[in-house]
Enzyme design. Structure first.
Site, PDB file in Angstrom:
ATOM      1  N   ASP A   1      37.688 -51.419-124.498  1.00  0.00           N
ATOM      2  CA  ASP A   1      38.281 -51.407-123.248  1.00  0.00           C
ATOM      3  C   ASP A   1      37.776 -52.947-122.699  1.00  0.00           C
ATOM      4  O   ASP A   1      36.943 -53.646-123.097  1.00  0.00           O
ATOM      5  CB  ASP A   1      37.885 -50.550-122.100  1.00  0.00           C
TER       6      ASP A   1
ATOM      7  N   GLU B   1      34.330 -47.858-122.086  1.00  0.00           N
ATOM      8  CA  GLU B   1      32.846 -47.847-121.852  1.00  0.00           C
ATOM      9  C   GLU B   1      32.686 -48.508-120.370  1.00  0.00           C
ATOM     10  O   GLU B   1      31.536 -48.175-119.719  1.00  0.00           O
ATOM     11  CB  GLU B   1      32.518 -48.898-122.787  1.00  0.00           C
TER      12      GLU B   1
END
Length: 403
Positions: free
Chosen positions: A87, A144
């Site tokens: 991400d 995350e």
């Protein structure tokens, strides 16, 4: 483990350097098309396509956009897990690079594009040239950055479907020389908890404070009082942080507001300290509020736990690091970091190690000038070869070929 020979280092790194350009291009493509947590649709598709083409059994939908690529060789019964995050962050990129983000307000400012590319490059080498016996689980994790994608993958059955005897992850780190590897056993990264305090007072005219109950004054006392917890309740040899990142109240200079809100970030490197911080923050806030004639609501949200590296697995990872790049490029026991990582959830369930790879220290290499989460940050492409070589060697040493 024997010291590395020049021939071995040359062969292993040369093999990964020969394919580095292919995965640098992948890294830059991911960088140009960043996606926020749980929305990594394009990135997940790209990873799945690459793994499938290499012969991995790909399982998707873990944690939403998360996926696992599994490959087996030989008759070995052991399994290793390696995780990369995918991400991006809600930041406007300011690098001016030709592959800069084309998605306004989103950029890969933490190097997850590089982590994904390193693991994909390793995936190719492991599938085509890896000499091992056992099972390799390559875990590509969403979300995350504060959203707990690791925990979500686990809740969706990650380790039930893909049991691992050990698990590893790597993060780039500016300020360390490019390609140097930094390890640490024990507490390596801090827990991170978020606290919202809402003070309820009695609003009134600023000229008549005696008939009001001012939540601003109470909140100000709480801000100062909170710092005494670190100074006077926590062992001076332990790390603890209480940051008041927001204090919101009122809109006019002559109006005492009805409410005030404080938002805190609370961090520690010890599980017991984390518990003590929650206890003392709760006690102090209620006591201070009462002393000023207001009441307090506390929303205490536990975030990521302390990331604790397991000794045996960290020692193993250290030895592999020294075998690959030499002892002069390995920090065997680096400093703990006060940042947080949701790989900590995985390490609570499976033994393993989280290590760092230097992104550049700014000493003439054009990288390392700024820290991650900065609009000017970029992952160091030279690490694609080194990082993938490390993962490939780690697999071969953890799952030695029989005979």
């Amino acid at each position: 483990m024997n010291a590395p020979t020049d021939a071995f280092l040359h062969d292993k790194l040369h093999a990964l350097q020969a394919q580095a350009d292919e995965f640098i291009a992948v890294r830059r493509d991911i960088h140009k098309h960043p996606e926020m947590g749980y929305k990594e649709y394009r990135t997940s598709d790209l990873v799945a396509e690459q793994l499938s083409a290499l012969g991995y059994r790909v399982t998707r939908g873990l944690g939403g956009t998360g996926l696992v690529g599994q490959i087996k060789k030989g008759s070995g019964h052991r399994a290793i897990g390696i995780r990369a995050d995918m991400d991006a962050l809600p930041i406007d990129e300011a690098t001016g690079l030709p592959y800069a983000s084309c998605n306004v307000g989103i950029m890969h400012a933490c190097g997850h594009d590089g982590h994904t590319a390193m693991l994909l490059a390793a995936a190719k080498h492991i599938a085509q040239k890896g000499v091992f016996s056992g099972t390799v689980n390559l875990i590509f994790q969403p979300a995350e950055e504060g959203l707990g994608g690791a925990k979500k993958m686990m809740e969706d059955g990650l380790f039930q479907q893909f049991p691992c005897d050990a698990i590893f992850a790597m993060h780039n780190m500016p300020t360390h020389p490019q390609g140097h590897l930094v390890l640490r056993d024990g507490s390596a990264m801090a827990s991170s908890d978020n606290v919202t305090i809402t003070l309820h007072g009695k609003g009134g005219h600023g000229a008549m404070p005696h008939v009001a109950a001012d939540p601003v004054v109470a909140g100000s006392a709480i801000v100062m009082g909170l710092q005494s917890i670190v100074a006077r309740n926590i062992d001076p040899q332990q790390m603890a942080i209480i940051t008041v990142g927001a204090f919101n109240a009122g809109v006019a200079n002559n109006v005492i507001p009805q409410t005030a809100t404080l938002r805190l970030s609370v961090r520690s490197l010890d599980r017991d300290v984390r518990i003590l911080l929650e206890k003392r923050i709760t006690e102090l806030v209620h006591a201070q509020a009462q002393s000023y004639g207001v009441t307090a609501d506390i929303d205490y949200q536990r975030g990521y736990p302390v990331l604790v590296n397991h000794l045996a697995e960290t020692d193993f990872a250290r030895d592999v690091a020294e075998e690959l790049v030499g002892a002069d490029k390995v920090v065997r026991q680096g400093r703990a970091l006060t940042g947080s990582e949701d790989f900590a959830f995985m390490l609570e369930e499976v033994p393993g190690c989280y290590l760092l790879i230097g992104n550049g220290d700014g000493s003439g290499d054009g990288h390392g000038a700024c820290m991650v989460h900065n609009p000017g940050y970029d992952f160091n492409d030279q690490n694609v070869a080194v990082g993938s070589a490390y993962w490939s060697l780690l697999v071969e040493r953890f799952l030695p070929a029989q005979g």
